[in-house]
Design a protein around this motif. Structure first.
Motif, PDB file in Angstrom:
ATOM      1  N   ARG A   1       0.834  -1.200   0.000  1.00 43.55           N
ATOM      2  CA  ARG A   1       0.000   0.000   0.000  1.00 43.55           C
ATOM      3  C   ARG A   1       0.876   1.260   0.000  1.00 43.55           C
ATOM      4  O   ARG A   1       1.918   1.310   0.635  1.00 43.55           O
ATOM      5  CB  ARG A   1      -0.904   0.023   1.239  1.00 43.55           C
ATOM      6  CG  ARG A   1      -1.889  -1.141   1.308  1.00 43.55           C
ATOM      7  CD  ARG A   1      -3.075  -0.927   0.401  1.00 43.55           C
ATOM      8  NE  ARG A   1      -3.855   0.232   0.818  1.00 43.55           N
ATOM      9  CZ  ARG A   1      -4.830   0.164   1.751  1.00 43.55           C
ATOM     10  NH1 ARG A   1      -5.121  -1.007   2.337  1.00 43.55           N
ATOM     11  NH2 ARG A   1      -5.505   1.245   2.065  1.00 43.55           N
ATOM     12  N   THR A   2       0.427   2.286  -0.718  1.00 42.46           N
ATOM     13  CA  THR A   2       1.124   3.574  -0.687  1.00 42.46           C
ATOM     14  C   THR A   2       0.321   4.628   0.074  1.00 42.46           C
ATOM     15  O   THR A   2       0.835   5.698   0.386  1.00 42.46           O
ATOM     16  CB  THR A   2       1.375   4.088  -2.114  1.00 42.46           C
ATOM     17  OG1 THR A   2       0.123   4.179  -2.814  1.00 42.46           O
ATOM     18  CG2 THR A   2       2.321   3.153  -2.854  1.00 42.46           C
ATOM     19  N   THR A   3      -0.949   4.311   0.351  1.00 37.24           N
ATOM     20  CA  THR A   3      -1.800   5.182   1.156  1.00 37.24           C
ATOM     21  C   THR A   3      -2.739   4.308   1.977  1.00 37.24           C
ATOM     22  O   THR A   3      -2.871   3.099   1.728  1.00 37.24           O
ATOM     23  CB  THR A   3      -2.650   6.138   0.284  1.00 37.24           C
ATOM     24  OG1 THR A   3      -3.537   5.351  -0.530  1.00 37.24           O
ATOM     25  CG2 THR A   3      -1.780   7.022  -0.595  1.00 37.24           C
ATOM     26  N   VAL A   4      -3.406   4.934   2.953  1.00 43.02           N
ATOM     27  CA  VAL A   4      -4.481   4.261   3.694  1.00 43.02           C
ATOM     28  C   VAL A   4      -5.677   5.195   3.760  1.00 43.02           C
ATOM     29  O   VAL A   4      -5.567   6.392   3.486  1.00 43.02           O
ATOM     30  CB  VAL A   4      -4.037   3.879   5.126  1.00 43.02           C
ATOM     31  CG1 VAL A   4      -2.922   2.856   5.104  1.00 43.02           C
ATOM     32  CG2 VAL A   4      -3.614   5.115   5.910  1.00 43.02           C
ATOM     33  N   LYS A   5      -6.809   4.643   4.104  1.00 41.98           N
ATOM     34  CA  LYS A   5      -8.008   5.419   4.385  1.00 41.98           C
ATOM     35  C   LYS A   5      -8.361   5.257   5.862  1.00 41.98           C
ATOM     36  O   LYS A   5      -7.934   4.294   6.515  1.00 41.98           O
ATOM     37  CB  LYS A   5      -9.176   4.959   3.510  1.00 41.98           C
ATOM     38  CG  LYS A   5      -8.968   5.209   2.029  1.00 41.98           C
ATOM     39  CD  LYS A   5     -10.206   4.780   1.228  1.00 41.98           C
ATOM     40  CE  LYS A   5     -10.032   5.073  -0.266  1.00 41.98           C
ATOM     41  NZ  LYS A   5     -11.219   4.662  -1.050  1.00 41.98           N
TER      42      LYS A   5
ATOM     43  N   ASP B   1      11.658  -2.121  11.860  1.00 47.06           N
ATOM     44  CA  ASP B   1      11.572  -2.817  10.577  1.00 47.06           C
ATOM     45  C   ASP B   1      10.136  -2.991  10.095  1.00 47.06           C
ATOM     46  O   ASP B   1       9.872  -2.902   8.900  1.00 47.06           O
ATOM     47  CB  ASP B   1      12.242  -4.195  10.682  1.00 47.06           C
ATOM     48  CG  ASP B   1      13.756  -4.074  10.792  1.00 47.06           C
ATOM     49  OD1 ASP B   1      14.269  -2.980  10.477  1.00 47.06           O
ATOM     50  OD2 ASP B   1      14.405  -5.046  11.211  1.00 47.06           O
ATOM     51  N   ASN B   2       9.208  -3.259  11.000  1.00 47.90           N
ATOM     52  CA  ASN B   2       7.830  -3.536  10.584  1.00 47.90           C
ATOM     53  C   ASN B   2       6.917  -2.327  10.783  1.00 47.90           C
ATOM     54  O   ASN B   2       5.741  -2.465  11.047  1.00 47.90           O
ATOM     55  CB  ASN B   2       7.271  -4.742  11.342  1.00 47.90           C
ATOM     56  CG  ASN B   2       5.986  -5.256  10.710  1.00 47.90           C
ATOM     57  OD1 ASN B   2       5.862  -5.337   9.492  1.00 47.90           O
ATOM     58  ND2 ASN B   2       5.000  -5.590  11.545  1.00 47.90           N
ATOM     59  N   VAL B   3       7.487  -1.136  10.666  1.00 43.05           N
ATOM     60  CA  VAL B   3       6.695   0.095  10.788  1.00 43.05           C
ATOM     61  C   VAL B   3       6.862   0.916   9.510  1.00 43.05           C
ATOM     62  O   VAL B   3       7.987   1.112   9.045  1.00 43.05           O
ATOM     63  CB  VAL B   3       7.136   0.935  12.008  1.00 43.05           C
ATOM     64  CG1 VAL B   3       6.362   2.259  12.045  1.00 43.05           C
ATOM     65  CG2 VAL B   3       6.927   0.160  13.302  1.00 43.05           C
ATOM     66  N   THR B   4       5.754   1.368   8.955  1.00 44.68           N
ATOM     67  CA  THR B   4       5.791   2.267   7.804  1.00 44.68           C
ATOM     68  C   THR B   4       4.843   3.429   8.059  1.00 44.68           C
ATOM     69  O   THR B   4       3.890   3.299   8.838  1.00 44.68           O
ATOM     70  CB  THR B   4       5.395   1.533   6.500  1.00 44.68           C
ATOM     71  OG1 THR B   4       5.627   2.386   5.388  1.00 44.68           O
ATOM     72  CG2 THR B   4       3.940   1.106   6.522  1.00 44.68           C
ATOM     73  N   ILE B   5       5.100   4.560   7.443  1.00 42.77           N
ATOM     74  CA  ILE B   5       4.262   5.747   7.615  1.00 42.77           C
ATOM     75  C   ILE B   5       3.646   6.083   6.261  1.00 42.77           C
ATOM     76  O   ILE B   5       4.368   6.357   5.297  1.00 42.77           O
ATOM     77  CB  ILE B   5       5.062   6.939   8.166  1.00 42.77           C
ATOM     78  CG1 ILE B   5       5.714   6.559   9.497  1.00 42.77           C
ATOM     79  CG2 ILE B   5       4.160   8.156   8.353  1.00 42.77           C
ATOM     80  CD1 ILE B   5       6.605   7.629  10.082  1.00 42.77           C
ATOM     81  N   LEU B   6       2.315   6.044   6.192  1.00 44.70           N
ATOM     82  CA  LEU B   6       1.605   6.210   4.935  1.00 44.70           C
ATOM     83  C   LEU B   6       0.679   7.427   4.988  1.00 44.70           C
ATOM     84  O   LEU B   6       0.073   7.706   6.034  1.00 44.70           O
ATOM     85  CB  LEU B   6       0.763   4.962   4.638  1.00 44.70           C
ATOM     86  CG  LEU B   6       1.529   3.644   4.491  1.00 44.70           C
ATOM     87  CD1 LEU B   6       0.544   2.497   4.307  1.00 44.70           C
ATOM     88  CD2 LEU B   6       2.502   3.716   3.316  1.00 44.70           C
ATOM     89  N   PRO B   7       0.532   8.159   3.867  1.00 43.35           N
ATOM     90  CA  PRO B   7      -0.457   9.242   3.819  1.00 43.35           C
ATOM     91  C   PRO B   7      -1.865   8.683   3.995  1.00 43.35           C
ATOM     92  O   PRO B   7      -2.145   7.542   3.611  1.00 43.35           O
ATOM     93  CB  PRO B   7      -0.269   9.833   2.417  1.00 43.35           C
ATOM     94  CG  PRO B   7       1.055   9.334   1.941  1.00 43.35           C
ATOM     95  CD  PRO B   7       1.268   8.007   2.606  1.00 43.35           C
ATOM     96  N   ILE B   8      -2.759   9.496   4.561  1.00 45.70           N
ATOM     97  CA  ILE B   8      -4.156   9.107   4.735  1.00 45.70           C
ATOM     98  C   ILE B   8      -4.964   9.818   3.656  1.00 45.70           C
ATOM     99  O   ILE B   8      -5.006  11.056   3.610  1.00 45.70           O
ATOM    100  CB  ILE B   8      -4.669   9.479   6.134  1.00 45.70           C
ATOM    101  CG1 ILE B   8      -3.733   8.886   7.205  1.00 45.70           C
ATOM    102  CG2 ILE B   8      -6.093   8.976   6.335  1.00 45.70           C
ATOM    103  CD1 ILE B   8      -4.053   9.348   8.615  1.00 45.70           C
ATOM    104  N   GLU B   9      -5.606   9.048   2.770  1.00 47.72           N
ATOM    105  CA  GLU B   9      -6.264   9.623   1.596  1.00 47.72           C
ATOM    106  C   GLU B   9      -7.354  10.628   1.967  1.00 47.72           C
ATOM    107  O   GLU B   9      -7.484  11.683   1.335  1.00 47.72           O
ATOM    108  CB  GLU B   9      -6.887   8.509   0.749  1.00 47.72           C
ATOM    109  CG  GLU B   9      -5.879   7.606   0.053  1.00 47.72           C
ATOM    110  CD  GLU B   9      -6.574   6.551  -0.793  1.00 47.72           C
ATOM    111  OE1 GLU B   9      -7.709   6.826  -1.265  1.00 47.72           O
ATOM    112  OE2 GLU B   9      -6.002   5.456  -0.974  1.00 47.72           O
ATOM    113  N   ASP B  10      -8.168  10.300   2.974  1.00 47.37           N
ATOM    114  CA  ASP B  10      -9.335  11.120   3.295  1.00 47.37           C
ATOM    115  C   ASP B  10      -9.152  11.918   4.583  1.00 47.37           C
ATOM    116  O   ASP B  10     -10.111  12.291   5.252  1.00 47.37           O
ATOM    117  CB  ASP B  10     -10.589  10.243   3.402  1.00 47.37           C
ATOM    118  CG  ASP B  10     -10.370   9.002   4.277  1.00 47.37           C
ATOM    119  OD1 ASP B  10      -9.220   8.770   4.705  1.00 47.37           O
ATOM    120  OD2 ASP B  10     -11.344   8.278   4.522  1.00 47.37           O
TER     121      ASP B  10
END
Length: 299
Positions: free
Chosen positions: A177-181, A255-264
């Motif tokens: 995933r590159t984003t989340v909602k 290692d198992n943490v990522t920070i993703l933009p929130i679409e909405d």
């Protein structure tokens, strides 16, 4: 009349709650209540109307409050006014630095240090936003970077940076995933850092997330950002952090943490520069600072 009595009175008058005022003063409520009674006895005036559910200022208390604040302001100003009167040709002054200051802002602080070097030896002082704002108000710090909102009518401020925030989530759960909602996060507990380390903005953020349907919470009373990263890495929840990879907050990622933009949802953390407008001894420094920080940074 002791100065402490006025400090106790102002704290209770501002909170209108003895327990909250006592916590603010780092003392128990019972001795605070007794000190207020001592002050009332000395003045011969009742300052508060007390009931089981409410504390209110009497007319005498309302009249005393601006007088007490003015006296305390003058007393708090004594150290820096003395320093102003007897200052050497090159003064050592401090700029407050909250946790996680972006490298781009650090570069500007370094530029300010260089520009004011002839008259000021500018040193950096760490702390929470609340402590740093209080430090400027009381004259211990010349100016400070602070997470906004930071409300103090005695201080001037300019916004110097806006940082986009994203969701710090378990990487394996959101692989590819590159984003989340927000809907993707509703079954994960939201974790905020302990209140003493969290900017006031994150209280507003918590409310906004709850209104958007993210209801679960995981309270972390005794751990900081590194502890939060451990829990996120284990899949136990998510948090909100800076999106920009150059932010120092990314140093807490595992290692198992990522920070993703929130679409909405588009939260952002704003940082300001604050100073006292009546510090005439710092006019040159403040003018240089306003020039150095005049263009807000957006990342």
């Amino acid at each position: 009349m002791e100065m402490l009595h006025l400090r106790y009175f102002v704290a209770v008058a501002e909170e209108l709650n003895f327990s909250q005022a006592a916590r603010k003063l780092h003392m128990a409520a019972s001795p605070l209540s007794q000190r207020i009674k001592d002050l009332e006895h000395e003045l011969g005036q009742k300052l508060f109307e007390r009931s089981t559910h409410k504390v209110a200022l009497t007319p005498a208390g309302q009249a005393l409050l601006p007088l007490a604040k003015d006296i305390l302001e003058q007393v708090n100003a004594i150290p820096w006014r003395l320093r102003e009167a007897a200052k050497p040709a090159r003064s050592t002054v401090f700029i407050g630095m909250p946790a996680g200051v972006h490298p781009a802002l650090r570069d500007k602080v370094k530029l300010l240090e260089d520009r004011c070097r002839e008259h000021f030896d500018l040193k950096r002082w760490p702390g929470t936003t609340a402590d740093l704002v209080e430090g400027v108000h009381e004259g211990r710090l010349a100016l400070t970077l602070a997470r906004l909102p930071a409300n103090d009518p005695a201080l001037a401020q300019i916004e110097v940076m806006s940082e986009r925030l994203g969701a710090a989530v378990p990487a394996d759960r959101f692989e590819g995933r590159t984003t989340v909602k927000l809907a993707d996060l509703t079954d994960l507990p939201y974790m905020a850092a302990p209140s003493e380390a969290t900017p006031a903005y994150f209280e507003q953020l918590d409310t906004a997330l709850s209104a958007a349907g993210v209801k679960k919470r995981l309270k972390l009373p005794s751990t900081g950002y590194s502890g939060m990263a451990e829990l996120i890495s284990s899949g136990m929840g998510f948090s909100i952090s800076m999106l920009d990879p150059s932010s120092p907050m990314h140093g807490y990622k595992l290692d198992n943490v990522t920070i993703l933009p929130i679409e909405d949802f588009a939260p952002e953390l704003r940082t300001g520069l604050l100073w006292r407008t009546d510090r005439t001894d710092l006019n040159e420094l403040i003018e240089q600072a306003k020039t150095v920080f005049q263009e807000p940074i957006m990342v």
